[in-house]
Design an enzyme around this catalytic site. Structure first.
Site, PDB file in Angstrom:
ATOM      1  CE1 TYR A 119      -8.354  -0.910 -12.227  1.00 20.64           C
ATOM      2  CE2 TYR A 119      -7.842   0.994 -13.594  1.00 20.64           C
ATOM      3  CZ  TYR A 119      -7.981   0.423 -12.346  1.00 20.64           C
ATOM      4  OH  TYR A 119      -7.764   1.171 -11.216  1.00 20.64           O
ATOM      5  CE  LYS A 159     -11.080   0.683 -10.433  1.00 19.44           C
ATOM      6  NZ  LYS A 159     -11.404   0.593  -8.989  1.00 19.44           N
TER       7      LYS A 159
HETATM    8  P1  NAD Z   1      -3.255  -2.610  -4.188  1.00 20.35           P
HETATM    9  O1  NAD Z   1      -3.154  -3.746  -5.142  1.00 20.35           O
HETATM   10  O2  NAD Z   1      -2.008  -2.021  -3.654  1.00 20.35           O
HETATM   11  O3  NAD Z   1      -4.186  -3.013  -2.939  1.00 20.35           O
HETATM   12  C1  NAD Z   1      -5.419  -3.627  -3.174  1.00 20.35           C
HETATM   13  C2  NAD Z   1      -6.014  -4.140  -1.885  1.00 20.35           C
HETATM   14  O4  NAD Z   1      -7.271  -4.726  -2.224  1.00 20.35           O
HETATM   15  C3  NAD Z   1      -5.207  -5.242  -1.183  1.00 20.35           C
HETATM   16  O5  NAD Z   1      -5.255  -5.033   0.227  1.00 20.35           O
HETATM   17  C4  NAD Z   1      -5.954  -6.530  -1.555  1.00 20.35           C
HETATM   18  O6  NAD Z   1      -5.913  -7.520  -0.541  1.00 20.35           O
HETATM   19  C5  NAD Z   1      -7.363  -6.025  -1.680  1.00 20.35           C
HETATM   20  N1  NAD Z   1      -8.200  -6.858  -2.525  1.00 20.35           N
HETATM   21  C6  NAD Z   1      -7.980  -7.287  -3.805  1.00 20.35           C
HETATM   22  N2  NAD Z   1      -8.997  -8.048  -4.220  1.00 20.35           N
HETATM   23  C7  NAD Z   1      -9.878  -8.102  -3.188  1.00 20.35           C
HETATM   24  C8  NAD Z   1     -11.119  -8.739  -2.986  1.00 20.35           C
HETATM   25  N3  NAD Z   1     -11.661  -9.502  -3.955  1.00 20.35           N
HETATM   26  N4  NAD Z   1     -11.738  -8.595  -1.792  1.00 20.35           N
HETATM   27  C9  NAD Z   1     -11.193  -7.853  -0.797  1.00 20.35           C
HETATM   28  N5  NAD Z   1     -10.012  -7.226  -0.929  1.00 20.35           N
HETATM   29  C10 NAD Z   1      -9.372  -7.357  -2.107  1.00 20.35           C
HETATM   30  O7  NAD Z   1      -4.144  -1.514  -4.962  1.00 20.35           O
HETATM   31  P2  NAD Z   1      -4.243   0.081  -4.777  1.00 20.35           P
HETATM   32  O8  NAD Z   1      -3.355   0.703  -5.780  1.00 20.35           O
HETATM   33  O9  NAD Z   1      -4.133   0.462  -3.369  1.00 20.35           O
HETATM   34  O10 NAD Z   1      -5.739   0.320  -5.319  1.00 20.35           O
HETATM   35  C11 NAD Z   1      -6.857   0.561  -4.468  1.00 20.35           C
HETATM   36  C12 NAD Z   1      -8.034   1.013  -5.327  1.00 20.35           C
HETATM   37  O11 NAD Z   1      -7.684   2.207  -6.032  1.00 20.35           O
HETATM   38  C13 NAD Z   1      -8.442  -0.008  -6.395  1.00 20.35           C
HETATM   39  O12 NAD Z   1      -9.842  -0.023  -6.546  1.00 20.35           O
HETATM   40  C14 NAD Z   1      -7.779   0.544  -7.653  1.00 20.35           C
HETATM   41  O13 NAD Z   1      -8.432   0.127  -8.834  1.00 20.35           O
HETATM   42  C15 NAD Z   1      -7.897   2.027  -7.412  1.00 20.35           C
HETATM   43  N6  NAD Z   1      -6.935   2.808  -8.191  1.00 20.35           N
HETATM   44  C16 NAD Z   1      -5.593   2.628  -8.029  1.00 20.35           C
HETATM   45  C17 NAD Z   1      -4.722   3.394  -8.798  1.00 20.35           C
HETATM   46  C18 NAD Z   1      -3.222   3.260  -8.715  1.00 20.35           C
HETATM   47  O14 NAD Z   1      -2.512   3.919  -9.494  1.00 20.35           O
HETATM   48  N7  NAD Z   1      -2.667   2.458  -7.819  1.00 20.35           N
HETATM   49  C19 NAD Z   1      -5.228   4.336  -9.711  1.00 20.35           C
HETATM   50  C20 NAD Z   1      -6.601   4.477  -9.826  1.00 20.35           C
HETATM   51  C21 NAD Z   1      -7.448   3.704  -9.055  1.00 20.35           C
END
Ligand code: NAD
Length: 265
Positions: free
Chosen positions: A158, A162
């Site tokens: 991961y 990133k």
């Molecule tokens: P989540 O799992 O709650 O939501 C992810 C969304 O992405 C969902 O709607 C899913 O359908 C969609 N998705 C997954 N694979 C996909 C694909 N191949 N094509 C299209 N859509 C797809 O995740 P989140 O926590 O809301 O994370 C959103 C972004 O923020 C991600 O890139 C994640 O890496 C990043 N992020 C999250 C966190 C955290 O703590 N939650 C921290 C740092 C970065």
């Protein structure tokens, strides 16, 4: 808020069926944007989010599609251009996460996370840029992470995906600056979303947590946040919509951290 900073801006938010993407889509719509929402998961789809926006009097269109497939990304961008006439902002938010020690990670698992988190961002950015170059205007905003600035035990694949987003954001910012297109990334910290359920499966045992115990992996990580609480999807959306707004016109090539101080660079 009371400020329509994004009035009539055409914005795509990938992975906006839930979590951070949903919060960005809802806030952008509240600030006046026309939003194309996207997700791939059958549960809590982008269609429900589009309905939330239109029920509240906003404008939205939903496209189910996988950001790791070029034809799907072309369909998402085409939807924006066909329905609203142009594309002002691409928010490449979709991403996945899981936890596993590097020595136990297979080549297929490594490829799988890179296909969505790195190739998916590349495709969204490239295909959005094709349209924005014609317009000589645009903003591209990628989801990176605090894991784009620091390594974490059990999150090697991961973190690498990133860091890839962080590097690509800088390169693309230099390539697209002559076309009046900015490219930035937001780097969330410990955000309370469904993604942590996926992380906990592998991270829980690495942290010595009982599978059905009350303490979850997110609680352990959140204990290290100087501001003393988890990040909400709305905290992240505040930065992403700022980067989408004219207030950020002079910012490019930056990967900006939210996260309540958990990572400082
Ligand atoms: P989540 O799992 O709650 O939501 C992810 C969304 O992405 C969902 O709607 C899913 O359908 C969609 N998705 C997954 N694979 C996909 C694909 N191949 N094509 C299209 N859509 C797809 O995740 P989140 O926590 O809301 O994370 C959103 C972004 O923020 C991600 O890139 C994640 O890496 C990043 N992020 C999250 C966190 C955290 O703590 N939650 C921290 C740092 C970065």
């Amino acid at each position: 808020m009371g400020d329509l900073r994004l009035k009539d801006q055409v914005i795509i938010v990938t992975g906006s069926g839930r979590g951070i993407g949903r919060a960005i889509a809802l806030r952008a719509a509240r600030e006046g944007a026309k939003v194309v929402v996207n997700s791939v998961t059958p549960r809590r789809t982008c269609e429900a989010v589009a309905k939330e926006i239109t029920d509240a009097g906003g404008e939205a269109a939903a496209v189910i599609g996988d950001v790791s497939k070029e034809s799907d990304v072309r369909a998402i961008v085409s939807k924006a251009v066909e329905q609203y006439g142009r594309l002002d902002v691409m928010i490449a938010n979709a991403g996945v996460s899981w936890a596993k020690l590097a020595v136990e990670t297979t080549a297929e698992e490594w490829d799988g996370i890179f296909r969505i988190n790195a190739l998916g961002v590349f495709l969204c950015d490239k295909i959005a840029a094709e349209q924005m170059i014609k317009q000589k205007k645009g903003k591209i905003i990628n989801a990176a992470s605090i894991a784009a600035h620091d390594g974490f035990r059990g999150l090697g694949a991961y973190c690498a995906s990133k860091f890839a987003v962080h590097g690509f954001t800088q390169s693309l910012a230099k390539e697209l600056a002559p076309y009046n297109i900015t490219v930035n990334a937001y780097c969330p910290g410990i955000v309370d979303t469904d993604m942590w359920d996926d992380i906990h499966v592998g991270m829980g045992p690495l942290l010595g947590l009982k599978p059905d115990g009350p303490k979850k992996s997110i609680d352990v990580f959140a204990a290290g946040v100087p501001l003393g609480r988890k990040e909400t999807p709305e905290d992240t959306a505040a930065l992403a919509t700022f980067l989408a707004s004219p207030d950020a016109d002079y910012i490019t090539g930056q990967s900006i951290i939210t996260g309540g101080g958990i990572t400082m660079v």
